[in-house]
Design a protein around this motif. Structure first.
Motif, PDB file in Angstrom:
ATOM      1  N   LEU A 125       0.841  -1.209   0.000  1.00  0.00           N
ATOM      2  CA  LEU A 125       0.000   0.000   0.000  1.00  0.00           C
ATOM      3  C   LEU A 125       0.874   1.257   0.000  1.00  0.00           C
ATOM      4  O   LEU A 125       0.594   2.226  -0.732  1.00  0.00           O
ATOM      5  CB  LEU A 125      -0.917  -0.005   1.225  1.00  0.00           C
ATOM      6  N   ALA A 126       1.958   1.232   0.774  1.00  0.00           N
ATOM      7  CA  ALA A 126       2.866   2.398   0.823  1.00  0.00           C
ATOM      8  C   ALA A 126       3.476   2.655  -0.550  1.00  0.00           C
ATOM      9  O   ALA A 126       3.600   3.807  -0.991  1.00  0.00           O
ATOM     10  CB  ALA A 126       3.967   2.149   1.856  1.00  0.00           C
ATOM     11  N   ALA A 127       3.833   1.580  -1.268  1.00  0.00           N
ATOM     12  CA  ALA A 127       4.403   1.737  -2.615  1.00  0.00           C
ATOM     13  C   ALA A 127       3.350   2.286  -3.583  1.00  0.00           C
ATOM     14  O   ALA A 127       3.647   3.130  -4.439  1.00  0.00           O
ATOM     15  CB  ALA A 127       4.939   0.394  -3.115  1.00  0.00           C
ATOM     16  N   ALA A 128       2.102   1.816  -3.448  1.00  0.00           N
ATOM     17  CA  ALA A 128       1.018   2.300  -4.319  1.00  0.00           C
ATOM     18  C   ALA A 128       0.761   3.790  -4.075  1.00  0.00           C
ATOM     19  O   ALA A 128       0.601   4.571  -5.025  1.00  0.00           O
ATOM     20  CB  ALA A 128      -0.254   1.488  -4.063  1.00  0.00           C
ATOM     21  N   SER A 163      12.306  -4.347   2.915  1.00  0.00           N
ATOM     22  CA  SER A 163      11.841  -3.231   3.770  1.00  0.00           C
ATOM     23  C   SER A 163      12.532  -1.910   3.464  1.00  0.00           C
ATOM     24  O   SER A 163      12.760  -1.101   4.354  1.00  0.00           O
ATOM     25  CB  SER A 163      12.038  -3.577   5.266  1.00  0.00           C
ATOM     26  N   ILE A 164      12.890  -1.694   2.182  1.00  0.00           N
ATOM     27  CA  ILE A 164      13.477  -0.403   1.783  1.00  0.00           C
ATOM     28  C   ILE A 164      12.700   0.143   0.587  1.00  0.00           C
ATOM     29  O   ILE A 164      12.286  -0.626  -0.273  1.00  0.00           O
ATOM     30  CB  ILE A 164      14.986  -0.515   1.414  1.00  0.00           C
ATOM     31  N   PRO A 165      12.479   1.457   0.527  1.00  0.00           N
ATOM     32  CA  PRO A 165      11.795   2.019  -0.643  1.00  0.00           C
ATOM     33  C   PRO A 165      12.755   2.109  -1.837  1.00  0.00           C
ATOM     34  O   PRO A 165      13.967   1.992  -1.677  1.00  0.00           O
ATOM     35  CB  PRO A 165      11.386   3.417  -0.165  1.00  0.00           C
ATOM     36  N   ILE A 166      12.209   2.330  -2.998  1.00  0.00           N
ATOM     37  CA  ILE A 166      13.020   2.425  -4.218  1.00  0.00           C
ATOM     38  C   ILE A 166      14.014   3.579  -4.133  1.00  0.00           C
ATOM     39  O   ILE A 166      15.061   3.552  -4.771  1.00  0.00           O
ATOM     40  CB  ILE A 166      12.114   2.556  -5.467  1.00  0.00           C
ATOM     41  N   GLU A 167      13.712   4.594  -3.305  1.00  0.00           N
ATOM     42  CA  GLU A 167      14.629   5.739  -3.185  1.00  0.00           C
ATOM     43  C   GLU A 167      15.935   5.363  -2.467  1.00  0.00           C
ATOM     44  O   GLU A 167      16.910   6.090  -2.544  1.00  0.00           O
ATOM     45  CB  GLU A 167      13.950   6.885  -2.412  1.00  0.00           C
ATOM     46  N   HIS A 168      15.938   4.229  -1.768  1.00  0.00           N
ATOM     47  CA  HIS A 168      17.175   3.755  -1.125  1.00  0.00           C
ATOM     48  C   HIS A 168      18.252   3.633  -2.193  1.00  0.00           C
ATOM     49  O   HIS A 168      17.991   3.157  -3.303  1.00  0.00           O
ATOM     50  CB  HIS A 168      16.888   2.394  -0.474  1.00  0.00           C
ATOM     51  N   HIS A 169      19.491   4.065  -1.889  1.00  0.00           N
ATOM     52  CA  HIS A 169      20.517   4.189  -2.938  1.00  0.00           C
ATOM     53  C   HIS A 169      20.800   2.863  -3.652  1.00  0.00           C
ATOM     54  O   HIS A 169      20.970   2.842  -4.875  1.00  0.00           O
ATOM     55  CB  HIS A 169      21.810   4.789  -2.367  1.00  0.00           C
ATOM     56  N   VAL A 170      20.811   1.735  -2.923  1.00  0.00           N
ATOM     57  CA  VAL A 170      21.096   0.443  -3.581  1.00  0.00           C
ATOM     58  C   VAL A 170      19.903   0.026  -4.442  1.00  0.00           C
ATOM     59  O   VAL A 170      20.060  -0.408  -5.587  1.00  0.00           O
ATOM     60  CB  VAL A 170      21.434  -0.660  -2.555  1.00  0.00           C
ATOM     61  N   ALA A 171      18.688   0.178  -3.896  1.00  0.00           N
ATOM     62  CA  ALA A 171      17.487  -0.190  -4.641  1.00  0.00           C
ATOM     63  C   ALA A 171      17.406   0.592  -5.952  1.00  0.00           C
ATOM     64  O   ALA A 171      17.115   0.045  -7.016  1.00  0.00           O
ATOM     65  CB  ALA A 171      16.246   0.084  -3.789  1.00  0.00           C
ATOM     66  N   ARG A 172      17.707   1.882  -5.887  1.00  0.00           N
ATOM     67  CA  ARG A 172      17.630   2.722  -7.079  1.00  0.00           C
ATOM     68  C   ARG A 172      18.633   2.260  -8.139  1.00  0.00           C
ATOM     69  O   ARG A 172      18.321   2.223  -9.333  1.00  0.00           O
ATOM     70  CB  ARG A 172      17.907   4.177  -6.664  1.00  0.00           C
ATOM     71  N   ARG A 173      19.824   1.891  -7.695  1.00  0.00           N
ATOM     72  CA  ARG A 173      20.846   1.445  -8.662  1.00  0.00           C
ATOM     73  C   ARG A 173      20.470   0.106  -9.307  1.00  0.00           C
ATOM     74  O   ARG A 173      20.687  -0.104 -10.494  1.00  0.00           O
ATOM     75  CB  ARG A 173      22.216   1.357  -7.986  1.00  0.00           C
ATOM     76  N   VAL A 174      19.887  -0.798  -8.505  1.00  0.00           N
ATOM     77  CA  VAL A 174      19.418  -2.070  -9.078  1.00  0.00           C
ATOM     78  C   VAL A 174      18.366  -1.782 -10.153  1.00  0.00           C
ATOM     79  O   VAL A 174      18.411  -2.321 -11.261  1.00  0.00           O
ATOM     80  CB  VAL A 174      18.819  -3.004  -7.993  1.00  0.00           C
ATOM     81  N   PHE A 175      17.432  -0.907  -9.828  1.00  0.00           N
ATOM     82  CA  PHE A 175      16.352  -0.577 -10.756  1.00  0.00           C
ATOM     83  C   PHE A 175      16.906   0.027 -12.046  1.00  0.00           C
ATOM     84  O   PHE A 175      16.531  -0.356 -13.156  1.00  0.00           O
ATOM     85  CB  PHE A 175      15.383   0.386 -10.072  1.00  0.00           C
ATOM     86  N   ASP A 176      17.844   0.960 -11.928  1.00  0.00           N
ATOM     87  CA  ASP A 176      18.423   1.609 -13.110  1.00  0.00           C
ATOM     88  C   ASP A 176      19.165   0.599 -13.989  1.00  0.00           C
ATOM     89  O   ASP A 176      19.062   0.632 -15.215  1.00  0.00           O
ATOM     90  CB  ASP A 176      19.372   2.743 -12.692  1.00  0.00           C
ATOM     91  N   GLN A 177      19.917  -0.301 -13.345  1.00  0.00           N
ATOM     92  CA  GLN A 177      20.644  -1.315 -14.117  1.00  0.00           C
ATOM     93  C   GLN A 177      19.681  -2.294 -14.782  1.00  0.00           C
ATOM     94  O   GLN A 177      19.912  -2.761 -15.890  1.00  0.00           O
ATOM     95  CB  GLN A 177      21.613  -2.091 -13.205  1.00  0.00           C
TER      96      GLN A 177
END
Length: 453
Positions: A125-128, A163-177
């Protein structure tokens, strides 16, 4: 029945019936869907021969049931197709077979059982809500909606898994790659046509290899940090913790770090890529069928955000189911005959490829009423109910059914409802053309204009 026969949603053109192997390979490399002939939408079975192997596409429901449900051990996943996914997925549950696969499922499945969906719902829900807030800054703009749904679906995965949002630095880099990987890697590479010996080097594009290496490195970082937190007793109770602490009931073993990295990669791939594809097409369909958009917006007006409220999003769920019928994220599944078979009085030799195509099965002219039309009311009809049981497999079926199917059927209608409660969407630019990358995407993106309600 809706009046959608006059206004059909986009479907890729079929190729001419007769083409040479060279032409077929060229078409196939551009896009699997438009490389297939029109007759496959009527055929119960079709055989395709090359100098290297034979392949059989099956659309007859009882044959599909035999391969996927009744005798899955006799039809393991074809290594020809998984060749293309090895750089990222290693030996994860998506590509493994036999005892290795069974052990992996015994450890993974408990994380997705019963009450776990309720536990992960607040993160979903938080992501939505975060997706709606991002779109709110784009009101009045023309938005490339596949980018937005990819962002939202990746956010769901990171929040529920780590338990980390996409804005987390590692999550964002995974998404970009992953965006680089997704566009550089077709669902089937040339190994699907030519049997290449194990020792022969695999010619993946540089982008594919580099992005896969980077994704694996980032996932290793998250996994090792989580293992340390589990040892210290400080780990959150999310999907990653559940999977890493589950012992195989048969052997008593847990996943080691390398195995967990492979599994996290497939959760990320399957969990975000498929949901992103389905959501983007659902939003496009709502843009071209505004009467359904209004029905969802009106239903969502009463949604209070509780987990129990999700069950009342019936219109949204029917629309999402119909989207998965028309645009199944994984359009084809390839198995291999582990021993000689006979299908429709035809011999299927050991080693032959057996293709189950949700894309063709879901639009089969001899099974579905109005197969190419968009009609969410079909699920209440007799034909719809029969086809839902016998000819509808967006998450596969049988032993290898997608672990996250229940997860996806909450996530999809939830995000769709929250977006349409807030915004009115209209299509912009040329009609999108469905093509198969890792999942069914639009060749040139899907552009929608966003207005606040």
């Amino acid at each position: 029945m809706s009046d959608t026969n006059q206004n059909l949603p986009p479907k890729p053109p079929a190729r001419p019936d007769k083409v040479s192997l060279r032409q077929y390979v060229a078409l196939f490399r551009q896009d699997i869907l438009s490389a297939q002939p029109q007759r496959l939408y009527r055929a119960w079975m079709a055989e395709f021969k090359t100098p290297f192997f034979r392949s059989f596409m099956i659309n007859q429901p009882d044959l599909v049931k035999t391969v996927l449900k009744d005798r899955p051990d006799d039809f393991p996943k074809s290594e020809r197709v998984t060749e293309g996914l090895r750089p990222l997925l290693g030996n994860s549950v998506f590509v493994s077979n036999g005892e290795v696969w069974k052990r992996q499922r015994r450890i993974i499945d408990p994380a997705f059982e019963g009450g776990r969906l309720r536990d992960t719902y607040p993160a979903m829900l938080a992501a939505a809500e975060a997706a709606v807030a991002r779109l709110d800054k784009r009101v009045g703009d023309v938005v490339e909606i596949e980018e937005e749904t990819s962002h939202a679906a990746a956010d769901v995965i990171f929040r529920t898994l780590f338990s980390i949002p996409i804005e987390h630095h590692v999550a964002r880099r995974v998404f970009d790659q992953f965006k680089i990987y997704q566009r550089s890697q077709p669902i089937v590479n040339i190994a699907a046509f030519v049997p290449i010996p194990k020792w022969f080097p695999r010619f993946f594009k540089r982008d594919t290899k580099q992005s896969a290496k980077m994704i694996n490195r980032l996932i290793r970082q998250l996994t090792e940090e989580r293992m340390a937190a589990i040892d210290a007793g400080t780990a959150p109770d999310d999907l990653a913790t559940k999977i890493m602490t589950t012992e195989d009931p048969v052997t008593g073993e847990r996943f080691d770090t390398d195995e967990m990295i492979d599994q996290v990669a497939i959760f990320f791939l399957a969990g975000h890529e498929t949901s992103a594809s389905a959501l983007a097409w659902a939003l496009y369909l709502m843009a071209i069928y505004p009467e359904w958009q209004e029905k969802i917006a009106s239903e969502a007006a009463n949604f209070e955000g509780k987990f129990s409220d999700v069950a009342r999003l019936r219109v949204s769920r029917d629309v999402f189911r119909e989207t998965l019928r028309l645009y199944p994220p994984v359009p084809m599944m390839v198995r291999e005959a582990g021993c000689p078979q006979t299908f429709r009085e035809r011999p299927v030799p050991k080693g032959a490829q057996v293709v189950v195509s949700p894309w063709h099965l879901h639009r089969h002219e001899r099974l579905w009423d109005n197969p190419d039309g968009f009609d969410p009311t079909r699920w209440g009809t007799e034909n719809g109910k029969v086809c839902a049981r016998e000819a509808y497999i967006p998450f596969s079926t049988g032993a290898r059914v997608c672990t996250g199917a229940g997860f996806a059927m909450v996530e999809g209608p939830l995000i769709l409802s929250l977006i349409l409660r807030q915004f009115k969407i209209t299509p912009e630019g040329p009609e999108p053309v469905p093509v198969a990358h890792l999942t069914v995407r639009s060749r040139d993106g899907i552009k929608l204009r966003l207005e606040r309600r």
